[in-house]
Design an enzyme around this catalytic site. Structure first.
Site, PDB file in Angstrom:
ATOM      1  N   GLU A   1       0.855  -1.195   0.000  1.00 39.09           N
ATOM      2  CA  GLU A   1       0.000   0.000   0.000  1.00 39.09           C
ATOM      3  C   GLU A   1       0.896   1.252   0.000  1.00 39.09           C
ATOM      4  OE1 GLU A   1      -2.066   0.210   3.748  1.00 39.09           O
ATOM      5  OE2 GLU A   1      -3.568   1.645   3.024  1.00 39.09           O
TER       6      GLU A   1
ATOM      7  N   LYS B   1      -9.419   2.109  -2.110  1.00 38.90           N
ATOM      8  CA  LYS B   1      -9.669   1.461  -0.813  1.00 38.90           C
ATOM      9  C   LYS B   1     -11.062   1.772  -0.263  1.00 38.90           C
ATOM     10  CE  LYS B   1      -7.232   0.800   3.629  1.00 38.90           C
ATOM     11  NZ  LYS B   1      -6.010   1.167   4.369  1.00 38.90           N
TER      12      LYS B   1
ATOM     13  N   CYS C   1      -5.059  -3.353   2.570  1.00 38.65           N
ATOM     14  CA  CYS C   1      -4.820  -3.372   4.015  1.00 38.65           C
ATOM     15  C   CYS C   1      -6.083  -3.610   4.841  1.00 38.65           C
ATOM     16  CB  CYS C   1      -4.051  -2.119   4.439  1.00 38.65           C
ATOM     17  SG  CYS C   1      -3.118  -2.424   5.984  1.00 38.65           S
TER      18      CYS C   1
ATOM     19  N   VAL D   1      -0.369  -1.943  10.558  1.00 39.55           N
ATOM     20  CA  VAL D   1       0.028  -1.417  11.861  1.00 39.55           C
ATOM     21  C   VAL D   1      -0.538  -2.293  12.989  1.00 39.55           C
ATOM     22  CG1 VAL D   1       0.327   0.935  11.035  1.00 39.55           C
ATOM     23  CG2 VAL D   1      -1.895   0.241  11.911  1.00 39.55           C
ATOM     24  N   MET D   2      -1.403  -3.224  12.644  1.00 37.08           N
ATOM     25  CA  MET D   2      -1.873  -4.246  13.592  1.00 37.08           C
ATOM     26  C   MET D   2      -1.309  -5.586  13.105  1.00 37.08           C
ATOM     27  SD  MET D   2      -5.836  -3.156  14.351  1.00 37.08           S
ATOM     28  CE  MET D   2      -6.463  -3.526  12.728  1.00 37.08           C
TER      29      MET D   2
HETATM   30  C1  ACM Z   1      -4.093   0.116   7.150  1.00 30.38           C
HETATM   31  O1  ACM Z   1      -5.207  -0.069   6.644  1.00 30.38           O
HETATM   32  N1  ACM Z   1      -3.089   0.586   6.452  1.00 30.38           N
HETATM   33  C2  ACM Z   1      -3.846  -0.220   8.554  1.00 30.38           C
END
Ligand code: ACM
Length: 265
Positions: free
Chosen positions: A39, A110, A143, A170-171
């Protein structure tokens, strides 16, 4: 059989030219039919304002897409890559789909924006799309889309054999969840995550790497470590994703009971 892969990078925020060069240098080390980049791989992820995103974003005729398209045709490989896309006054967190001849097939924008992305990007308006790339049906989610099982399900029901999943995780959950999404939809998934740490404007994000390729039975065919820049490749038979049977009496598509799923919509 097709050779598919991820290119896991650690982009430096705003350094578009060098981020692109490092990603393509890595990509040129392998023979592939389809490569998935993270991403926002060309710019980095941690935008501090919408204005910053507008400034670093490009249209489909911009320099990043042109260079990806040249690479695709020179190396005869399809590419799915995340980038900030400008369209008039709007800016989307998008992924471009480019075929082996360099033809730009389109973008996915997205659907489910994560946290402060909601302050930066416009919500995606394309819906989930499946592209014909390198002789495969390739769907795209970006993501955080993974946490909504409807994303992968919509792509699978639209005929995706392979789901490309550009990410900046980030998770830590998606490297465990994506193989489950692959199993419940009987598709291949290519998770292409970034690695490293971004620290800007008093904010700090750490990314989880662990890019992977899962087959429709949750077998991990290739995986990157958490840190560093890596390319991973696996040889797959995309036709395996067309078999939705679990046994002679169960088929995960034919056995669905949508009349009991009305709350989903
Ligand atoms: C994300 O959607 N980049 C955590």
């Amino acid at each position: 059989m097709k050779r598919v892969g991820f290119v896991q990078t650690n982009p430096e925020f705003g350094a578009v030219e060098s981020n692109l060069k490092r990603a393509l240098d890595l990509a040129s080390k392998v023979e592939s039919d389809l490569l998935v980049f993270p991403e926002l791989f060309n710019t980095g992820y941690l935008f501090l304002s919408r204005e910053e995103a507008l400034k670093l974003s490009e249209g489909l005729d911009g320099p990043t897409i042109r260079k990806l398209s040249d690479f695709a045709s020179e190396h005869s490989t399809a590419i799915v890559a995340g980038f900030p896309e400008r369209d008039g006054g709007k800016v989307y967190n998008s992924a471009v789909a480019i075929d082996v001849d360099g033809d730009v097939k389109g973008v996915y924008r997205k659907t489910h924006l994560f946290y402060e992305e909601k302050l930066i990007f416009d919500p995606g308006d394309t819906g989930f799309r499946v592209f014909d790339l390198a002789g495969m049906r390739v769907g795209i989610m970006i993501c955080f889309d993974w946490i909504f099982p409807e994303s992968a399900r919509s792509l699978a029901l639209s005929g995706a054999q392979v789901i490309a999943h550009p990410s900046c995780l980030v998770m830590p959950y998606a490297p465990k969840a994506d193989p489950v999404r692959a199993l419940e939809n009987r598709v291949f998934i290519i998770l292409s995550d970034r690695s490293g740490i971004e620290e800007r404007g008093g904010k700090k994000l750490r990314y989880h790497g662990m890019s992977l390729i899962s087959d429709p039975k949750m077998n991990i065919l290739a995986q990157a470590p958490e840190e560093g820049e890596h390319v991973g490749i696996a040889e797959i038979d995309p036709k395996l994703a067309e078999d939705k049977r679990v046994n002679e009496l169960n088929d995960i598509f034919l056995d669905r009971r949508p009349e009991f799923y009305v709350k989903i919509c």
